[in-house]
Write an enzyme that holds these catalytic residues in place. Structure first.
Site, PDB file in Angstrom:
ATOM      1  N   GLN A 182      28.494   0.053  -2.391  1.00 54.44           N
ATOM      2  CA  GLN A 182      29.873   0.398  -2.017  1.00 54.44           C
ATOM      3  C   GLN A 182      30.066   0.445  -0.505  1.00 54.44           C
ATOM      4  OE1 GLN A 182      32.294   0.403  -4.094  1.00 54.44           O
ATOM      5  NE2 GLN A 182      31.217   0.512  -6.049  1.00 54.44           N
ATOM      6  N   SER A 202      25.823  -5.924  -3.801  1.00 51.54           N
ATOM      7  CA  SER A 202      26.415  -6.696  -4.885  1.00 51.54           C
ATOM      8  C   SER A 202      27.624  -7.474  -4.366  1.00 51.54           C
ATOM      9  CB  SER A 202      26.857  -5.707  -5.971  1.00 51.54           C
ATOM     10  OG  SER A 202      27.435  -6.399  -7.028  1.00 51.54           O
ATOM     11  N   HIS A 204      30.151  -8.931  -6.015  1.00 52.58           N
ATOM     12  CA  HIS A 204      31.472  -8.824  -6.659  1.00 52.58           C
ATOM     13  C   HIS A 204      32.233  -7.568  -6.264  1.00 52.58           C
ATOM     14  CE1 HIS A 204      30.811  -5.903 -10.078  1.00 52.58           C
ATOM     15  NE2 HIS A 204      29.550  -6.218  -9.879  1.00 52.58           N
ATOM     16  N   THR A 240      15.997 -21.252  -9.872  1.00 53.34           N
ATOM     17  CA  THR A 240      16.892 -22.033  -9.006  1.00 53.34           C
ATOM     18  C   THR A 240      18.053 -21.157  -8.569  1.00 53.34           C
ATOM     19  OG1 THR A 240      16.229 -24.023 -10.143  1.00 53.34           O
ATOM     20  CG2 THR A 240      18.286 -24.140  -8.885  1.00 53.34           C
ATOM     21  N   CYS A 329      36.083   7.184 -21.113  1.00 51.90           N
ATOM     22  CA  CYS A 329      36.853   7.687 -22.258  1.00 51.90           C
ATOM     23  C   CYS A 329      36.366   7.029 -23.524  1.00 51.90           C
ATOM     24  CB  CYS A 329      38.326   7.333 -22.080  1.00 51.90           C
ATOM     25  SG  CYS A 329      39.088   8.299 -20.813  1.00 51.90           S
TER      26      CYS A 329
HETATM   27  N1  PLP Z   1      25.379   0.650  -7.579  1.00 49.78           N
HETATM   28  C1  PLP Z   1      26.650   1.021  -7.393  1.00 49.78           C
HETATM   29  C2  PLP Z   1      26.958   2.135  -6.432  1.00 49.78           C
HETATM   30  C3  PLP Z   1      27.678   0.372  -8.062  1.00 49.78           C
HETATM   31  O1  PLP Z   1      28.951   0.751  -7.867  1.00 49.78           O
HETATM   32  C4  PLP Z   1      27.351  -0.671  -8.951  1.00 49.78           C
HETATM   33  C5  PLP Z   1      28.408  -1.337  -9.741  1.00 49.78           C
HETATM   34  O2  PLP Z   1      29.217  -0.700 -10.384  1.00 49.78           O
HETATM   35  C6  PLP Z   1      26.009  -1.036  -9.117  1.00 49.78           C
HETATM   36  C7  PLP Z   1      25.049  -0.348  -8.414  1.00 49.78           C
HETATM   37  C8  PLP Z   1      25.613  -2.168 -10.031  1.00 49.78           C
HETATM   38  O3  PLP Z   1      25.977  -3.387  -9.434  1.00 49.78           O
HETATM   39  P1  PLP Z   1      25.991  -4.803 -10.185  1.00 49.78           P
HETATM   40  O4  PLP Z   1      27.242  -4.856 -10.967  1.00 49.78           O
HETATM   41  O5  PLP Z   1      25.978  -5.832  -9.085  1.00 49.78           O
HETATM   42  O6  PLP Z   1      24.764  -4.898 -11.008  1.00 49.78           O
END
Ligand code: PLP
Length: 681
Positions: A182, A202, A204, A240, A329
């Site tokens: 984050q 990460s 995404h 790869t 939830c």
């Molecule tokens: N660590 C934190 C703080 C995250 O917010 C997330 C994703 O929600 C992850 C790890 C896991 O990441 P990924 O979706 O790339 O496996």
């Protein structure tokens, strides 16, 4: 237009990242291990992306490898550290922050077991502000093998005190993993100058597609590959490479470096303040669950007294604003957020949390629109008696159900006699009920309990204190809330009586014309079978309103049929309407959602809006017309399924549910001019 405020869950892909990914798939599609020119181009692309990441994270001579995402990075780091510990076991603990993403403690458990280390896994407590307990860390660090602490929390945005943690580690030989997911793009991380051994990231969460991530490994930190094979990534991670993902992440990192596309921290703080102001204006009494000055400038986590996380999510979604519940939830019960619980927040805050998060690419116009939508949400709540308002009584006549954690409270309101009765309220619902009762402005004849639970009595006394005198019920009542000496109450043309049974009481509501048989029974703790066995004066078509409804049945009959309703997909809707021109389409969303969103318009179709919470009122009319198909719809298909199941169970042969709901029919979910709330029962 959708306003996406859930960037901590994932982000859309930046246009330049999408273009780079397409280029890597369509034109520069080489395998970076190939030695021909096409391969060399691909290799150059990886090298360029890696070099950018190294500069941005200031990795020095540490390794930076591309992974599939942070979960893989975390596994690799934990496997590496634990494999090294196995060879030289001089530790007792594996430590992780109590508010870590689940990937961390689960990876610790998994690899500790697989490698047979048997180390004790301990959570480092956090304080009320979500910061790690450094004293705990100081005490345990000397015997720790691996310490895992995130740079910033995904639910609250709380930024960890990494310098304080590093100092607390002292001269412990432990390894240190910092989950940087984050933080990427929002905080500056200078990895070279810290003792961090492993840092996963990460793509995404920062405008790259899903399936690409990074793992930093300090020079000299132990490393065991998670994947062995062709020796890619310097043999640190075989397989790869995900070239389109790497190209896209490279484009995002380029945007971070050029400082044009992504906003700086000060701008984001200004944006967040505007969102926070709009929230406070829209939802009086709102509390933030984490101090803003200790959080990422992109995250807000809050709760509103009297409004559940689920209700708020439905509200925002109706306004085409995507937020996330701070808690997971399940079907009917809200599981409180473990992060907020670890911070010691009260249950209502941990269970009612909502997270709103922006990505650093948002602009002023987006924030303007987000604030306008948030204010519209507040307006909808005011118009529908869920928030303080001046004189807008729109609460419906008849029976309204209020749910809390699977428990049902019922409000019986009669406009002719201007009176109402409350059955089985819970303390957690008091704020919302007071709001509704003040808005409706009918004196409350009684606040009754069907089962004698202590919580009902507690809620009654809170309500009596909070309701103003004209609304307040009489003080002289028995243990179940009945005015002393009375066994029956008149509500206009209806009569409510009570029948005692071993499990408490069943409250029977009958119409004046047939006062001796009940049309509706509030069964408290009893199920349908037990109620039938009591041989009460119930009409054959009596509806049973349960005191708890974890099974999401809404309403039961004395002799229930099977409850498998007909399913209809969005694609079948037009042909369904052609085959059944007399079908009635019933919108079971709550009026506060209907007010904010568009209702499907199908040429010639007849529509009715009956919120699931008020379904009971429409049942007799619908059951009287068994030949008329009823098609229920809602946002996601969950509430419409409950309604269709209930009707099927009560014997309606032609009840349908729109499977997947309006969410799967984008043309119906767009924002439209406010509907007239008076249209809705
Ligand atoms: N660590 C934190 C703080 C995250 O917010 C997330 C994703 O929600 C992850 C790890 C896991 O990441 P990924 O979706 O790339 O496996």
């Amino acid at each position: 237009m959708e306003i996406y405020l859930d960037a901590n869950a994932t982000t859309p892909v930046l246009p330049q990242a999408k273009a780079a990914a397409i280029q890597a798939m369509v034109e520069d599609y080489g395998n970076p291990s190939s030695v021909h020119s096409t391969g060399l181009k691909a290799k150059a692309l990886i090298d360029g992306a890696r070099a950018r990441a190294q500069r941005l994270l200031d990795t020095g001579d540490g390794a930076l490898l591309f992974t599939s995402g942070a979960t893989e990075g975390i596994q690799t780091a934990v496997l590496s550290a634990l494999s090294a510990l196995r060879g030289n076991l001089n530790a007792d603990y594996l430590l992780y922050g109590a508010t870590e993403h689940k990937a961390v403690p689960e990876a610790l458990k998994h690899w500790n077991a697989v490698l047979g280390l048997g180390l004790q896994i301990l959570a480092i407590p956090v304080d009320a502000q979500g910061r790690h307990d450094l004293e705990f860390l100081r005490r345990h660090a000397p015997r720790a093998g691996l310490v895992c602490t995130m740079a910033a929390n995904n639910e609250t945005g709380i930024v960890s005190d990494l310098a304080g943690i590093e100092a607390a580690l002292g001269d412990s030989p432990c390894y240190w993993l910092v989950d940087g997911v984050q933080a990427l793009g929002k905080l500056s991380l200078k990895l070279r100058s810290s003792r961090i051994d492993y840092a996963p990231f990460s793509g995404h969460k920062l405008y790259a597609p899903k399936g690409i991530g990074l793992l930093y490994v300090r020079a000299g930190a132990p490393f065991t590959p998670l994947m062995a094979g062709g020796g890619q990534e310097g043999a640190l991670r075989s397989g790869t490479e995900n070239m389109s993902g790497i190209a896209a992440l490279g484009a995002v990192l380029a945007a971070l470096e050029d400082g044009q596309t992504l906003r700086d921290s000060a701008t984001l703080q200004g944006f967040r303040q505007r969102l926070a102001d709009a929230l406070c204006e829209a939802f009086p009494g709102l509390v933030f669950n984490a101090p803003l000055d200790l959080s990422l400038p992109t995250t807000l986590n809050f709760a509103v007294p009297g409004l559940s996380s689920r209700l708020l999510q439905d509200l925002f979604d109706a306004a085409d604003v995507r937020v996330s519940g701070g808690s997971a939830c399940s079907a009917a019960k809200a599981a409180p957020s473990f992060v907020l619980q670890a911070m010691g927040l009260p249950d209502w805050q941990a269970a009612g949390a909502v997270r709103l998060s922006i990505g650093p690419a948002v602009d002023e116009a987006f924030i303007d629109e987000a604030c306008a939508r948030i204010r519209a949400c507040g307006e909808s709540l005011r118009r529908h008696c869920l928030s303080p308002a001046d004189n807008l009584p729109t609460l419906g006549e008849g029976i309204t159900r209020f749910m809390h954690d699977g428990a049902c409270c019922y409000l019986l309101a009669d406009s002719a006699s201007r009176s109402c009765v409350l059955i089985d309220p819970r303390p957690e619902q008091v704020d919302r009920l007071v709001q509704a009762l003040h808005c409706q402005d009918y004196p409350v004849l009684a606040i009754l309990s069907s089962s004698g639970e202590a919580e009902h009595a507690e809620a009654r006394s809170l309500l009596v204190d909070l309701l103003n005198t004209p609304l307040r019920p009489s003080a002289a009542v028995d243990a179940l809330g009945w005015p002393s000496g009375q066994d029956a109450l008149n509500l206009g043309d209806r009569r409510l009586t009570r029948k005692t049974c071993p499990q408490g009481q069943v409250l029977l509501l009958s119409e004046a014309q047939v006062a001796s048989v009940a049309a509706i029974a509030f069964t408290g703790m009893l199920d349908a079978q037990a109620t039938s066995a009591l041989s009460l004066p119930l009409a054959a078509s009596c509806f049973l309103a349960p005191g708890r409804d974890e099974a999401q049945q809404v309403v039961l009959g004395l002799e229930d049929a099977a409850d498998t309703p007909h399913l209809l997909s969005g694609a079948q809707l037009q042909s369904f309407m052609q085959q059944h021109p007399n079908a009635l389409l019933v919108d079971v969303r709550e009026p506060f959602e209907q007010f904010l969103s568009q209702t499907p318009e199908l040429a010639g179709a007849q529509m009715q809006a009956v919120a699931l919470s008020r379904l009971m009122n429409a049942l007799p009319e619908w059951l009287d017309e068994p030949g008329r198909p009823l098609l229920f719809f809602c946002r996601s298909g969950n509430r419409s399924r409950q309604a269709a199941q209930a009707l099927t169970r009560l014997g309606h042969p032609n009840a349908w549910t729109l499977n997947g709901g309006l969410a799967l029919m984008p043309s119906f979910s767009a924002k439209a001019p406010a509907a007239d709330p008076a249209l809705y029962v």
